[in-house]
Write a protein that holds these residues in place. Sequence first.
Motif, mmCIF file in Angstrom:
data_model
loop_
_atom_site.group_PDB
_atom_site.id
_atom_site.type_symbol
_atom_site.label_atom_id
_atom_site.label_comp_id
_atom_site.label_asym_id
_atom_site.label_seq_id
_atom_site.Cartn_x
_atom_site.Cartn_y
_atom_site.Cartn_z
ATOM 1 N N SER A 113 -17.896 11.085 3.588
ATOM 2 C CA SER A 113 -17.542 11.435 5.299
ATOM 3 C C SER A 113 -16.360 12.584 5.006
ATOM 4 N N PHE A 114 -16.495 13.271 6.281
ATOM 5 C CA PHE A 114 -15.831 14.263 6.928
ATOM 6 C C PHE A 114 -14.202 13.905 7.825
ATOM 7 N N ILE A 115 -13.283 14.059 7.265
ATOM 8 C CA ILE A 115 -11.892 14.031 7.923
ATOM 9 C C ILE A 115 -11.219 15.306 8.083
ATOM 10 N N THR A 116 -10.583 15.635 9.435
ATOM 11 C CA THR A 116 -9.556 16.630 9.443
ATOM 12 C C THR A 116 -8.016 16.069 9.557
ATOM 13 N N HIS A 117 -7.640 16.658 8.456
ATOM 14 C CA HIS A 117 -6.411 16.174 8.146
ATOM 15 C C HIS A 117 -4.536 17.070 8.884
ATOM 16 N N LEU A 118 -4.245 16.705 9.529
ATOM 17 C CA LEU A 118 -3.298 18.435 9.960
ATOM 18 C C LEU A 118 -2.126 18.153 9.493
ATOM 19 N N THR A 119 -2.092 17.556 8.131
ATOM 20 C CA THR A 119 -0.996 17.823 7.588
ATOM 21 C C THR A 119 -1.568 17.490 5.920
ATOM 22 N N ARG A 120 -0.759 18.390 5.200
ATOM 23 C CA ARG A 120 -0.773 18.334 3.279
ATOM 24 C C ARG A 120 -1.121 16.659 3.351
ATOM 25 N N THR A 121 -2.239 16.076 2.900
ATOM 26 C CA THR A 121 -1.662 14.837 2.113
ATOM 27 C C THR A 121 -2.490 14.809 0.755
ATOM 28 N N GLN A 122 -2.419 13.964 0.033
ATOM 29 C CA GLN A 122 -2.843 13.563 -1.467
ATOM 30 C C GLN A 122 -4.168 14.159 -1.138
ATOM 31 N N TYR A 123 -5.431 14.714 -0.512
ATOM 32 C CA TYR A 123 -5.934 14.979 -1.030
ATOM 33 C C TYR A 123 -6.191 16.429 -1.031
ATOM 34 N N GLY A 124 -5.391 17.565 -0.462
ATOM 35 C CA GLY A 124 -4.936 18.436 -0.440
ATOM 36 C C GLY A 124 -4.543 18.899 0.919
ATOM 37 N N PRO A 125 -4.178 20.566 1.006
ATOM 38 C CA PRO A 125 -3.894 20.927 2.842
ATOM 39 C C PRO A 125 -3.992 20.632 3.948
ATOM 40 N N PRO A 126 -3.587 20.946 4.634
ATOM 41 C CA PRO A 126 -4.139 20.572 5.891
ATOM 42 C C PRO A 126 -5.461 20.808 6.258
ATOM 43 N N GLY A 127 -6.279 20.822 7.283
ATOM 44 C CA GLY A 127 -7.944 21.070 7.462
ATOM 45 C C GLY A 127 -8.682 19.807 7.377
ATOM 46 N N LEU A 128 -10.117 20.352 7.587
ATOM 47 C CA LEU A 128 -11.451 19.381 7.831
ATOM 48 C C LEU A 128 -11.431 18.935 5.522
ATOM 49 N N HIS A 129 -11.772 18.230 5.316
ATOM 50 C CA HIS A 129 -12.079 17.267 3.855
ATOM 51 C C HIS A 129 -13.415 17.131 4.291
ATOM 52 N N TYR A 130 -14.355 16.995 3.027
ATOM 53 C CA TYR A 130 -15.555 16.382 2.375
ATOM 54 C C TYR A 130 -14.519 15.504 1.639
ATOM 55 N N HIS A 131 -14.908 13.873 2.089
ATOM 56 C CA HIS A 131 -14.641 12.633 1.183
ATOM 57 C C HIS A 131 -15.689 11.725 0.295
ATOM 58 N N GLY A 132 -16.156 12.193 -0.623
ATOM 59 C CA GLY A 132 -17.456 11.857 -1.177
ATOM 60 C C GLY A 132 -17.842 11.361 -2.041
ATOM 61 N N GLN A 133 -18.263 10.625 -2.855
ATOM 62 C CA GLN A 133 -19.109 10.306 -3.876
ATOM 63 C C GLN A 133 -19.878 11.205 -4.792
ATOM 64 N N ARG A 134 -19.837 11.565 -6.036
ATOM 65 C CA ARG A 134 -21.319 11.379 -7.433
ATOM 66 C C ARG A 134 -21.347 9.784 -8.018
ATOM 67 N N GLN A 135 -22.653 10.108 -8.947
ATOM 68 C CA GLN A 135 -23.344 9.530 -9.731
ATOM 69 C C GLN A 135 -23.237 9.516 -10.734
ATOM 70 N N PRO A 136 -22.282 9.271 -11.513
ATOM 71 C CA PRO A 136 -22.216 9.472 -13.180
ATOM 72 C C PRO A 136 -23.438 9.118 -13.634
ATOM 73 N N ARG A 137 -23.505 9.558 -15.015
ATOM 74 C CA ARG A 137 -24.359 9.770 -15.767
ATOM 75 C C ARG A 137 -24.215 8.281 -16.313
ATOM 76 N N GLY A 138 -25.533 7.466 -16.904
ATOM 77 C CA GLY A 138 -24.984 6.439 -17.618
ATOM 78 C C GLY A 138 -25.566 5.273 -15.948
ATOM 79 N N GLU A 139 -24.177 3.895 -16.146
ATOM 80 C CA GLU A 139 -24.584 3.102 -15.549
ATOM 81 C C GLU A 139 -23.107 2.501 -14.767
ATOM 82 N N GLY A 140 -22.176 3.633 -15.034
ATOM 83 C CA GLY A 140 -21.257 3.640 -14.035
ATOM 84 C C GLY A 140 -20.855 3.663 -12.649
ATOM 85 N N ASP A 141 -20.097 2.897 -12.248
ATOM 86 C CA ASP A 141 -19.491 3.135 -10.954
ATOM 87 C C ASP A 141 -19.182 4.063 -10.235
#
Length: 679
Positions: A113-141
Amino acid sequence: MLDCSCQRSVRAVRAAPTLRTCASAGREGITMASNCPDTFDLFGDPFGSETDPGHMQKEVSHVSHVSHPSNDGASSRDTSEKSGVPRCPIGHEESAVNDDNAPEPVGEPKRPSFITHLTRTQYGPPGLHYHGQRQPRGEGDPEPFDVWVCSPIECLAATHDERGDNHGLLLRFKPPYGAWREWAMPQRLLKGSGEEMRGELLDMGVRINPDAHRWLTKWLAQAAPKSEVIAATRVGWHQLEGGRVFVMPRRSIAAGTLGSQITFQSEHAGQGDYATAGTLDGWRSRIGALCSGNPLLVLAVSAALAGPLLYLTHRQTAGIHLVGDSSNGKTTALEVAASVWGSPEFKRTWRATGNGLEGIAAALSDTALVLDEIGEADGREVGATVYALGNGTGKARASRTGNARRPHRWRIAVLSSGEHTLAAHMSEAGKRPKAGQMVRLLDIPAKRQHGAFDDLHHLPDGRAFADHLKTEVTRHYGHLGPAFIEHLVVEGRDLAGEVDRFAQLDGFTTTNPLQGRAAKVLALIGLAGELAIEYGLVGWQEGEAMGAAIDAFQAWSAGQGGVRTEHEQILASVRGFIERHGDARFSSAFADPLQSPTVYNRAGWWRDDAEGRTYLFSGDGLGEALRGFDLKRGTEALETAGWLVERESDKRSIRIWISGSRRRVYAIRPVEGEEEAAA
């Protein structure tokens, strides 16, 4: 004076920068106030903010992003699990505050998803962020990852023009310095890599992660806001179902809330033409008051205000050209007129190509085009440029694929200046001025008691007066034009009828059709000034603007000696040719060629009878005498004037025997004083 039974007012139609329109889950068009400050540190807390315990728990809204087939693209979800709060479809403004520069904790977002944060969060500086996920090699989560895309931005609405074309997105964003800004971005800027789009956002202060610019393009491409706004691709009047709206780059002016339905859309977000400084009261007291008693200044300001009246009076253009000696104050008059709409840079010069002026006129439609020093224009092209500006349509051009592009279109008031008249400038370049050009840009003498001025008020001389005005127009500008439009959007009178009525005043009286056209142009300019007086915007006396327009008409008429129509120009040209060359390039049609002197560069022959001398022009000779008019138009004028004394039934020429051979000639006998009487 115009009748006015009540005072009118208009509300600002664009919401303040801290308001926005959101749409969600059955609740559309809800206006909410943002708690975010106007300035904040891109990489920290808001400047000067105070801790607000009620906002320590940060609210966010986000848009699901299509990253694998099971997700719904551009759908709105609330990860805060709070009910009853409407959400914007793309990015929700938040105003969590913190006084220790620590990141604000927010809940785990839905991924991807995309989220716009107006202040610094644990994900970084204020602004538009992309929160994604990637599949690792193997069978991990799947492993989560977070990317800061750009400084805070949101999409308020989808846009398109009245024809359903020119689709775009209405964006709202917060630069690190300054207030929230808006831009209706054409979607065509997303083509290719989107470099043009990013360039415009960067110019307006948006910070973009160079390693994540593709995410910005992807977010914009999949934005699907529920709200729609009409996109106006040109400045000026637009007719909507609820009434008329005047669209400007940063605001739309209309009665009530009608202006919120339309916005200006352009590939170039920076629109400095309509800049503002100071106040309207400051302009009225420091500039407008000094115009009073100075007919040329009143005329110049009235001409600048005439642009918005063109649409309301069913006209295409109104143009005047101030003619005077160097350094007499005419450029100062232009700068005062330019302050009606913007800064001193609103004034341009004639040093531009015809194509360039077309683009400028289109960008300033329904306002004013202020051009200084006609001497800098190419005399060979200036006549065609005047025609184009007056006709309101640019050249037809082809696209790269060969298809026809839509030409530029505009309605505009033109205010020009120069040391020479338009006709003189064209003549120096070997071009013959035409009557249509002369009435599209009226030459007004700029010679008054003190240069271009009459009343110096408290200043000692014309130079000091001009310098004072030049200083004031750098302090107060850009307010009078929009204030004038705020009254026009609710104006219910027949303004076209008012122009006709004013054109019948004694000072405009004329029987010449071309002078009648000029009278209506100046009556329109006078009407604009009188309306500004009635609306209380300029501080002049009632009747002062119309008096300046009448003075200008009479000065123009005296300077022109009456504008000649094409018919009159043809007769004058033929008569002048005969007077210059009648003895050298003509000879008797019945003379013995062996006994007559040789005629070089012959234009024809002559013959005498009881009625006088008739000149028998050859086709080439008459074409030369007409000086640019074609034979058909020229012979038509000659016949109408009674100068064509002989003709065949199906032609305006005759065939006669001259020196043993039959020749086709035009039999012309000038009527004494005919063209002067017509003028």
